[in-house]
Design a protein around this motif. Sequence first.
Motif, PDB file in Angstrom:
ATOM      1  N   ARG A  77      20.892-120.776  -5.879  1.00 37.79           N
ATOM      2  CA  ARG A  77      20.378-119.910  -6.950  1.00 37.79           C
ATOM      3  C   ARG A  77      20.969-120.312  -8.308  1.00 37.79           C
ATOM      4  NH1 ARG A  77      17.996-115.186  -6.533  1.00 37.79           N
ATOM      5  NH2 ARG A  77      18.774-114.783  -4.436  1.00 37.79           N
ATOM      6  N   ALA A  80      18.805-123.148  -9.540  1.00 35.89           N
ATOM      7  CA  ALA A  80      17.357-123.080  -9.342  1.00 35.89           C
ATOM      8  C   ALA A  80      16.622-122.868 -10.652  1.00 35.89           C
ATOM      9  CB  ALA A  80      17.021-121.946  -8.379  1.00 35.89           C
ATOM     10  N   GLU A  81      15.478-123.516 -10.732  1.00 40.36           N
ATOM     11  CA  GLU A  81      14.608-123.288 -11.874  1.00 40.36           C
ATOM     12  C   GLU A  81      13.909-121.957 -11.673  1.00 40.36           C
ATOM     13  OE1 GLU A  81      11.934-126.442 -13.019  1.00 40.36           O
ATOM     14  OE2 GLU A  81      13.170-127.885 -11.916  1.00 40.36           O
ATOM     15  N   PRO A  82      13.897-121.115 -12.708  1.00 42.87           N
ATOM     16  CA  PRO A  82      13.159-119.862 -12.554  1.00 42.87           C
ATOM     17  C   PRO A  82      11.675-120.172 -12.393  1.00 42.87           C
ATOM     18  CG  PRO A  82      13.976-120.127 -14.803  1.00 42.87           C
ATOM     19  CD  PRO A  82      14.481-121.286 -14.018  1.00 42.87           C
ATOM     20  N   GLY A  83      10.957-119.210 -11.909  1.00 42.62           N
ATOM     21  CA  GLY A  83       9.518-119.406 -11.782  1.00 42.62           C
ATOM     22  C   GLY A  83       8.971-118.786 -10.518  1.00 42.62           C
ATOM     23  N   ARG A  84       7.811-119.210 -10.188  1.00 39.75           N
ATOM     24  CA  ARG A  84       7.013-118.685  -9.101  1.00 39.75           C
ATOM     25  C   ARG A  84       7.746-118.758  -7.759  1.00 39.75           C
ATOM     26  NH1 ARG A  84       2.650-122.061  -6.918  1.00 39.75           N
ATOM     27  NH2 ARG A  84       1.854-120.762  -5.283  1.00 39.75           N
ATOM     28  N   LEU A  86      10.510-117.641  -6.484  1.00 38.76           N
ATOM     29  CA  LEU A  86      11.906-118.085  -6.507  1.00 38.76           C
ATOM     30  C   LEU A  86      12.623-117.757  -5.203  1.00 38.76           C
ATOM     31  CD1 LEU A  86      14.382-119.283  -7.895  1.00 38.76           C
ATOM     32  CD2 LEU A  86      14.828-117.011  -8.871  1.00 38.76           C
ATOM     33  N   GLU A  87      12.506-116.542  -4.713  1.00 35.24           N
ATOM     34  CA  GLU A  87      13.230-116.173  -3.490  1.00 35.24           C
ATOM     35  C   GLU A  87      12.758-116.985  -2.296  1.00 35.24           C
ATOM     36  OE1 GLU A  87      15.969-114.254  -3.363  1.00 35.24           O
ATOM     37  OE2 GLU A  87      15.767-114.159  -5.528  1.00 35.24           O
ATOM     38  N   THR A 138       9.286-109.736  -3.912  1.00 34.63           N
ATOM     39  CA  THR A 138       9.564-110.618  -5.040  1.00 34.63           C
ATOM     40  C   THR A 138       8.578-111.757  -5.240  1.00 34.63           C
ATOM     41  OG1 THR A 138      10.979-112.082  -3.722  1.00 34.63           O
ATOM     42  CG2 THR A 138      12.042-110.194  -4.829  1.00 34.63           C
ATOM     43  N   ASP A 140       5.422-113.991  -6.124  1.00 30.11           N
ATOM     44  CA  ASP A 140       4.261-114.011  -7.003  1.00 30.11           C
ATOM     45  C   ASP A 140       2.994-114.294  -6.193  1.00 30.11           C
ATOM     46  OD1 ASP A 140       5.853-113.731  -9.400  1.00 30.11           O
ATOM     47  OD2 ASP A 140       6.468-115.803  -9.043  1.00 30.11           O
ATOM     48  N   LYS A 184       7.192-125.399  -8.157  1.00 28.05           N
ATOM     49  CA  LYS A 184       8.439-125.885  -8.772  1.00 28.05           C
ATOM     50  C   LYS A 184       9.357-126.627  -7.835  1.00 28.05           C
ATOM     51  CE  LYS A 184       8.769-123.547 -12.951  1.00 28.05           C
ATOM     52  NZ  LYS A 184       9.258-123.917 -14.187  1.00 28.05           N
TER      53      LYS A 184
END
Length: 188
Positions: A77, A80-84, A86-87, A138, A140, A184
């Motif tokens: 985490r 990690a790149e934020p975005g679609r 993520l979890e 969480t 998307d 991502k």
Amino acid sequence: MLGCGRGRKSSRERILDAAAELVSETGAGRLTLDAVAERAGLSKGGLLYNFPTKEALLQAMVQRLVDEVSAEREALRAHAEPGRNLEARLCTAALLKLRQGRTKEVANGMLAASAENPRLLDPVREVVKATLENLKATSDDLDAALLGWLAVEGLNSLEMHDLSPFSEEEHERIVQAVSRLLGKGIAE
């Protein structure tokens, strides 16, 4: 694993390390407290102080595996790149990273031990349930998150049981497909 004071491992950690080595070598069914105590360099009384029964030791080993996956997810985490999704990306990346070596061997041994005592996997059941709830809350793209998670769990399960028909190249192709699905990328 973290030890206690001045870089030395606690007796509890030494016992869990010794038990993991023995499970990897001989399986959980043949694991004895005497062998664990000897491998850990402790008296049987020292082992029993930490783990009064073989079941308590096996439960601690399962919990340690659960904790290792969780710690790996949190370590990922940080980078990690934020975005679609993520979890879902963190979950699948952690599972893939821990799929080999000692973790695989210990998990396989613990799964075999659960045939005699299905309750050993209760912590895993709780994590699976919590993971599903987390993905639902969480993601998307829930369909993509669920498919990616299930694909990686299935791939790991096949590999854990030495049933995988996939070459390393095919494994990587599957991982890349999951990565595209989740967005991502995931890292192994």
